[in-house]
Design a protein around this motif. Structure first.
Motif, PDB file in Angstrom:
ATOM      1  N   ARG A  27      27.586  33.654  42.020  1.00 55.45           N
ATOM      2  CA  ARG A  27      28.872  34.284  42.327  1.00 55.45           C
ATOM      3  C   ARG A  27      30.017  33.572  41.608  1.00 55.45           C
ATOM      4  N   GLU A  28      29.956  32.260  41.541  1.00 53.60           N
ATOM      5  CA  GLU A  28      30.989  31.499  40.829  1.00 53.60           C
ATOM      6  C   GLU A  28      30.950  31.781  39.328  1.00 53.60           C
ATOM      7  N   ALA A  71      32.584  35.103  38.626  1.00 59.24           N
ATOM      8  CA  ALA A  71      34.045  35.043  38.665  1.00 59.24           C
ATOM      9  C   ALA A  71      34.597  34.434  37.384  1.00 59.24           C
ATOM     10  N   HIS A 112      38.397  35.340  36.601  1.00 60.19           N
ATOM     11  CA  HIS A 112      38.983  35.124  37.922  1.00 60.19           C
ATOM     12  C   HIS A 112      38.912  33.632  38.283  1.00 60.19           C
ATOM     13  N   ILE A 121      38.753  31.034  41.350  1.00 56.81           N
ATOM     14  CA  ILE A 121      38.454  30.950  42.779  1.00 56.81           C
ATOM     15  C   ILE A 121      39.346  29.878  43.407  1.00 56.81           C
ATOM     16  N   TYR A 147      41.255  35.199  44.955  1.00 56.67           N
ATOM     17  CA  TYR A 147      40.992  35.287  43.519  1.00 56.67           C
ATOM     18  C   TYR A 147      42.321  35.468  42.790  1.00 56.67           C
ATOM     19  N   HIS A 173      44.022  35.978  38.913  1.00 51.99           N
ATOM     20  CA  HIS A 173      43.576  36.609  37.671  1.00 51.99           C
ATOM     21  C   HIS A 173      44.479  36.156  36.528  1.00 51.99           C
TER      22      HIS A 173
END
Length: 339
Positions: A227-228, A231, A236, A238, A258, A260
């Motif tokens: 998942r990291e 991102a 993105h 975190i 998140y 951007h």
């Protein structure tokens, strides 16, 4: 003339550009308060889906022109019975059967993929918010879908004056005297990965889901790291805060924003408190700490967006305290498929 329904792949740059144009035309016409989505976000979603899941895009194409599209989210593990869809038709090309063709394609796809539950989301107005068209909801109802879950979208304007947040912190920090709030940007420190996975595994068991049948999933260290990586690949950042119970070392709460790159808005994702550790203001305090961290990391962010089920009274109360204000509602329409 019936449009061709064509699967869009990451290498189909012209089609993806047109898909972006259609989504932006729909956003400008129906939800202009929402921030625009950059074009490269779409290829990134296809190339880097969530762990144990797949994203697909299908476009309705006529004479080389994209008239509409749907994006399908297909979990591949615990919720392999489920499919979720965002459908958009160019506002200038409606009432020509394009939406119906796309929806019929989705239902065929659902049967092929053995998906017994299909959810399609639409936007709706809320009291005090801007108007929203109801044509999408009526269209789905005509095709056998029923409203299953309503999530209220809220936004927080971030200003320089943080006095109200500091007051909330001072009034509530005493309730969390047995906990440490730990914040970071980017990847989870190794000592918290297992605890983060454990508490995130509770999400679908704890948050209100209405009539949507999303089942608890197991989030392990590989899931957290994948998942990291996703991102990071999508640009993105975190921004996360957890609460750690000093006596046991358990991760008791988790919140995530998140940010951007180059964008003035950020997206508040999940906030969850372990049921065994509730009653200590951990949700509120974690979100306050994370807002501080967001400001320090990216002063250019002026707005945070979030969404909560309309029945999630505790989180709604926290967001009200923080100054989030309702904008509209995201309604999940559900249809069961006989396989």
């Amino acid at each position: 003339m019936t449009p061709e329904i064509r699967r869009v792949l990451p290498a189909d740059r012209d089609l993806l550009r047109q898909v972006h144009e259609v989504f932006e035309a729909v956003r400008a016409a129906e939800t202009p308060e929402h921030p625009p989505v950059p074009e490269d976000r779409y290829s990134g979603m296809l190339e880097h889906p969530p762990p144990d899941s797949e994203f697909r895009c299908y476009a309705a194409v006529e004479d080389g022109r994209v008239l509409g599209q749907h994006w399908v989210y297909l979990p591949q593990k615990e919720n392999a019975h489920y499919a979720e869809l965002d459908l958009a038709v160019d506002p200038g090309r409606r009432r020509r059967g394009i939406g119906t063709a796309l929806l019929e394609h989705l239902l065929r796809l659902a049967r092929e993929e053995r998906r017994s539950e299909v959810v399609v989301t639409v936007w709706a107005a809320v009291e005090g918010g801007p108007s929203r068209p109801d044509a999408g909801a009526r269209f789905l109802e005509r095709h056998g879908f029923t409203a299953a879950l309503t999530e209220i979208g809220r936004t927080l304007r971030i200003g320089a004056d943080t006095a109200a947040e500091e007051r909330l912190w001072d009034e509530n920090i005493g309730a969390a005297s047995d906990y440490d709030l730990v914040s970071w940007i980017g990847r989870c420190p190794e000592q918290y990965v297992e605890g983060l996975g454990r508490i995130d595994s509770q999400i679908f068991a704890e948050i209100p889901l209405g009539d949507v049948d999303l089942r608890p999933r197991t989030i392990d260290a590989d899931f957290v790291r994948t998942r990291e990586e996703r991102a990071e690949a999508q640009g993105h950042t975190i921004i996360r805060t957890i609460a750690v119970h000093r006596a046991t070392g358990e991760v008791a709460a988790n919140t995530l924003v998140y940010a951007h790159a180059g964008e003035a808005h950020a997206d508040q994702a999940i906030t969850i408190v372990d049921p065994a550790h509730r009653g200590h203001r951990l949700g509120l305090l974690a979100k306050l700490a994370n807002l501080r961290q967001l400001r320090a990391h990216d002063p250019g962010v002026t707005e945070v967006w979030t969404g909560n089920a309309d029945t999630n009274a505790n989180m709604v109360a926290i967001n009200d305290q923080l100054g989030f204000r309702p904008v509209d509602a995201r309604v999940s329409y559900r249809r069961l498929i006989e396989l």
